[in-house]
Design an enzyme around this catalytic site. Sequence first.
Site, PDB file in Angstrom:
ATOM      1  N   LYS A  10      -7.525  14.588 -38.418  1.00 14.17           N
ATOM      2  CA  LYS A  10      -8.082  13.941 -39.601  1.00 14.17           C
ATOM      3  C   LYS A  10      -9.356  13.159 -39.230  1.00 14.17           C
ATOM      4  CE  LYS A  10      -3.551  13.271 -41.887  1.00 14.17           C
ATOM      5  NZ  LYS A  10      -2.658  12.218 -42.454  1.00 14.17           N
ATOM      6  N   PHE A  58      -1.219   5.792 -53.887  1.00 12.00           N
ATOM      7  CA  PHE A  58      -2.328   5.870 -52.937  1.00 12.00           C
ATOM      8  C   PHE A  58      -2.983   7.256 -52.911  1.00 12.00           C
ATOM      9  CE2 PHE A  58       1.742   6.400 -50.750  1.00 12.00           C
ATOM     10  CZ  PHE A  58       1.591   7.660 -50.176  1.00 12.00           C
ATOM     11  N   ARG A  91       5.972  18.324 -34.457  1.00 14.48           N
ATOM     12  CA  ARG A  91       6.367  17.115 -35.209  1.00 14.48           C
ATOM     13  C   ARG A  91       6.866  16.040 -34.242  1.00 14.48           C
ATOM     14  NH1 ARG A  91       4.679  16.417 -40.589  1.00 14.48           N
ATOM     15  NH2 ARG A  91       6.456  15.118 -41.074  1.00 14.48           N
ATOM     16  N   THR A  97       5.474   9.653 -39.873  1.00 14.36           N
ATOM     17  CA  THR A  97       4.329   9.496 -40.780  1.00 14.36           C
ATOM     18  C   THR A  97       3.770   8.073 -40.711  1.00 14.36           C
ATOM     19  OG1 THR A  97       5.398  11.097 -42.239  1.00 14.36           O
ATOM     20  CG2 THR A  97       3.637   9.772 -43.199  1.00 14.36           C
ATOM     21  N   ARG A 108       0.800   9.726 -33.132  1.00 12.70           N
ATOM     22  CA  ARG A 108       0.612   8.753 -34.214  1.00 12.70           C
ATOM     23  C   ARG A 108       0.982   7.340 -33.768  1.00 12.70           C
ATOM     24  NH1 ARG A 108       3.094  12.208 -39.296  1.00 12.70           N
ATOM     25  NH2 ARG A 108       1.139  13.171 -39.977  1.00 12.70           N
ATOM     26  N   ASN A 122      -3.053   8.175 -39.739  1.00  8.19           N
ATOM     27  CA  ASN A 122      -2.213   8.618 -38.620  1.00  8.19           C
ATOM     28  C   ASN A 122      -2.802   9.780 -37.830  1.00  8.19           C
ATOM     29  OD1 ASN A 122      -1.800  10.432 -40.655  1.00  8.19           O
ATOM     30  ND2 ASN A 122       0.318   9.830 -41.066  1.00  8.19           N
ATOM     31  N   HIS A 125      -2.556  15.734 -39.116  1.00  9.68           N
ATOM     32  CA  HIS A 125      -1.567  16.318 -40.019  1.00  9.68           C
ATOM     33  C   HIS A 125      -0.880  17.439 -39.277  1.00  9.68           C
ATOM     34  CE1 HIS A 125       0.303  18.261 -43.449  1.00  9.68           C
ATOM     35  NE2 HIS A 125      -0.103  19.392 -42.912  1.00  9.68           N
TER      36      HIS A 125
END
Length: 167
Positions: A10, A58, A91, A97, A108, A122, A125
Amino acid sequence: MNQQALILIKPDGLKKSLTGNILTRLSETKLEIVAAKMVRVNRELAAEHYRHMKEKSFFEDLIKYIQGELHDRRKVMAMVYWGEDAITKIRQLSGSTNPEEADPTTIRGSYGRITTKGLYENVLHTSSNEAEAEREIKLWFQPDEIIVDLYPTKTMTIEKAKKIVWA
Ligand code: ADP
């Protein structure tokens, strides 16, 4: 079982110069990268990617975030990882998250933060399950951008389609 997963670094991950760190961490999985590109994210792509978050308070900030408007980096790095149990392995490495709840040894947990407005930044993705991976990979990539056959394709003749080529 072999699986594929979409990974996005990100805009906060790019701004913090974390691309190398994230790729190094992900290489621990021994999974293969089968597609990779930089993408300028338009609103349509952002809203479709996060369509399951549409009702969240959000949502608009999330759209700005993935479009890079919060970090002055209007791009993300999109990749497809492929191999044994890809989704679970990725993951686990990326972490929860909420970056404050994420194990501190995860990506993260190491690099994420919560903004003063409360948005979870974070840094990456990762697809959460096989159905989401399929939806997301087909949203972000065309078949000829991926070097293995992940999903069925069809051949279409597209006439008069404009395409930019080298001059
Ligand atoms: P994930 O990215 O782990 O698959 P979600 O799809 O639920 O998680 O959420 C998408 C993104 O929205 C998250 O990565 C995070 O940036 C943001 N987000 C999710 N939940 C919250 C929350 N409760 N408060 C603030 N931001 C959130």
